[in-house]
Design a protein around this motif. Structure first.
Motif, PDB file in Angstrom:
ATOM      1  N   ASP A 129     -40.608 -53.654 -23.713  1.00  0.00           N
ATOM      2  CA  ASP A 129     -39.731 -53.792 -22.545  1.00  0.00           C
ATOM      3  C   ASP A 129     -39.430 -55.262 -22.276  1.00  0.00           C
ATOM      4  N   LYS A 130     -38.155 -55.556 -22.130  1.00  0.00           N
ATOM      5  CA  LYS A 130     -37.736 -56.929 -21.844  1.00  0.00           C
ATOM      6  C   LYS A 130     -36.741 -56.927 -20.688  1.00  0.00           C
ATOM      7  N   ALA A 131     -36.962 -57.821 -19.730  1.00  0.00           N
ATOM      8  CA  ALA A 131     -36.054 -57.952 -18.581  1.00  0.00           C
ATOM      9  C   ALA A 131     -35.882 -59.425 -18.274  1.00  0.00           C
ATOM     10  N   ASP A 168     -31.436 -56.167 -26.437  1.00  0.00           N
ATOM     11  CA  ASP A 168     -31.913 -55.063 -25.584  1.00  0.00           C
ATOM     12  C   ASP A 168     -32.605 -55.541 -24.307  1.00  0.00           C
ATOM     13  N   THR A 169     -32.481 -56.833 -23.989  1.00  0.00           N
ATOM     14  CA  THR A 169     -33.057 -57.379 -22.752  1.00  0.00           C
ATOM     15  C   THR A 169     -32.220 -56.923 -21.554  1.00  0.00           C
ATOM     16  N   LYS A 170     -32.849 -56.244 -20.607  1.00  0.00           N
ATOM     17  CA  LYS A 170     -32.130 -55.766 -19.416  1.00  0.00           C
ATOM     18  C   LYS A 170     -31.901 -56.916 -18.433  1.00  0.00           C
ATOM     19  N   VAL A 171     -30.748 -56.890 -17.780  1.00  0.00           N
ATOM     20  CA  VAL A 171     -30.336 -57.986 -16.894  1.00  0.00           C
ATOM     21  C   VAL A 171     -30.511 -57.577 -15.433  1.00  0.00           C
ATOM     22  N   TYR A 172     -31.259 -58.410 -14.698  1.00  0.00           N
ATOM     23  CA  TYR A 172     -31.483 -58.217 -13.258  1.00  0.00           C
ATOM     24  C   TYR A 172     -30.972 -59.459 -12.522  1.00  0.00           C
ATOM     25  N   PRO A 173     -29.744 -59.412 -12.006  1.00  0.00           N
ATOM     26  CA  PRO A 173     -29.152 -60.574 -11.341  1.00  0.00           C
ATOM     27  C   PRO A 173     -29.567 -60.689  -9.885  1.00  0.00           C
ATOM     28  N   GLY A 209     -30.294 -53.924 -13.883  1.00  0.00           N
ATOM     29  CA  GLY A 209     -31.180 -53.259 -14.829  1.00  0.00           C
ATOM     30  C   GLY A 209     -30.534 -52.153 -15.641  1.00  0.00           C
ATOM     31  N   LYS A 210     -29.238 -51.923 -15.438  1.00  0.00           N
ATOM     32  CA  LYS A 210     -28.525 -50.855 -16.159  1.00  0.00           C
ATOM     33  C   LYS A 210     -27.820 -51.384 -17.407  1.00  0.00           C
ATOM     34  N   PHE A 211     -27.739 -52.707 -17.519  1.00  0.00           N
ATOM     35  CA  PHE A 211     -27.035 -53.308 -18.651  1.00  0.00           C
ATOM     36  C   PHE A 211     -27.906 -54.371 -19.302  1.00  0.00           C
ATOM     37  N   THR A 212     -27.606 -54.661 -20.553  1.00  0.00           N
ATOM     38  CA  THR A 212     -28.413 -55.576 -21.352  1.00  0.00           C
ATOM     39  C   THR A 212     -27.627 -56.822 -21.727  1.00  0.00           C
ATOM     40  N   ILE A 213     -28.340 -57.782 -22.294  1.00  0.00           N
ATOM     41  CA  ILE A 213     -27.668 -58.974 -22.826  1.00  0.00           C
ATOM     42  C   ILE A 213     -26.618 -58.572 -23.859  1.00  0.00           C
ATOM     43  N   GLY A 214     -26.939 -57.586 -24.688  1.00  0.00           N
ATOM     44  CA  GLY A 214     -25.961 -57.093 -25.662  1.00  0.00           C
ATOM     45  C   GLY A 214     -24.712 -56.548 -24.996  1.00  0.00           C
TER      46      GLY A 214
END
Length: 253
Positions: A129-131, A168-173, A209-214
């Motif tokens: 898991d990566k965030a 696959d790192t999830k983004v939390y802005p 958290g619904k979208f990733t760096i990709g």
């Protein structure tokens, strides 16, 4: 790793604080707890259930991110990890410096100066898991204003520093700004990826958290500076010129 999103100032700032817990040890950190009246009830519930808060983390010094520190410290006298200009900061980690939360979570500090010069994004890794908690540097489908920096710095922050993270790192802005960002994005380009993000934002109140760096590399125009469609919209070539023109256009929306 368990991530609890805590919305703050809904309808105005639309900020997020995040409570991140190592599920093995119950040790946790609170990220950007800027509005104590909304955050403290969540912290009380968590600590009453056995969670042990170890740190406050700030992504940058702006009041709507670090402005709750003094009040939070009254209830939870914790060390503060954050940018050098954050209120009551205890430690500012170097770029690339790592630390751990409990036994399972490894955190890496990523300096991303531009929105502010003390902006730091924090990559959390727990097994597979990566965030990444991006403050006001990277938003879903957008980026922060260049208050203390220039276009070249935002290009580096988004496309070299954050863009180098695993896809696959999830983004939390730090804010829920997706609807506004995608409204601008569809003006720039009518790609399928942007239309898909638009549909998700229309159907969902929260997108953290619904979208990733990709995903961001596909639907975030600020991460597609070499794309002919983006360059055509700006009338510019060269990454820095395109970035500057995009931000100016977004500012004037």
């Amino acid at each position: 790793m368990h991530i609890e999103s805590i919305p703050m100032w809904e309808g105005s700032g639309n900020n997020y604080a995040y409570l991140v817990t190592d599920e093995k040890t119950k040790k946790a950190v609170i990220i950007d707890p800027a509005n104590p009246s909304e955050v403290l009830p969540h912290l009380k519930k968590a600590t009453d259930s056995g969670i042990k808060l170890t740190n406050i983390i700030n992504t940058h010094h702006h009041h709507d991110h670090a402005g709750g520190n003094v009040e939070i410290l009254k209830s939870y006298p914790l060390p503060i990890i954050g940018g050098k200009d954050c209120t009551k900061v205890t430690k500012t980690p170097a770029h690339g410096e790592t630390f751990t939360i409990g036994e399972g979570i490894k955190v890496k500090a990523l300096h991303t100066p531009c929105h502010t010069q003390d902006s730091i994004c924090f990559l959390f890794e727990d097994g597979n898991d990566k965030a990444v908690f991006t403050g006001d540097t990277l938003f879903i489908g957008g980026c922060g204003r260049f208050f203390e920096g220039k276009a070249e710095e935002m290009d580096t922050a988004l496309n070299k520093t954050l863009g180098a993270l695993p896809d696959d790192t999830k983004v939390y802005p730090g804010h829920e700004y997706t609807k506004g960002n995608v409204k601008f994005g569809v003006k720039v380009d009518q790609s399928e990826a942007i239309k898909k993000l638009e549909a998700f934002a229309d159907a969902n109140k929260q997108t953290q958290g619904k979208f990733t760096i990709g995903d961001e590399k596909r639907h975030n125009v600020f991460m597609r500076l070499d794309d002919p469609a983006v360059q055509k919209f700006t009338g510019k070539t060269g990454r820095v010129n395109v970035m500057a023109a995009l931000r100016e256009a977004k500012n004037s929306m």
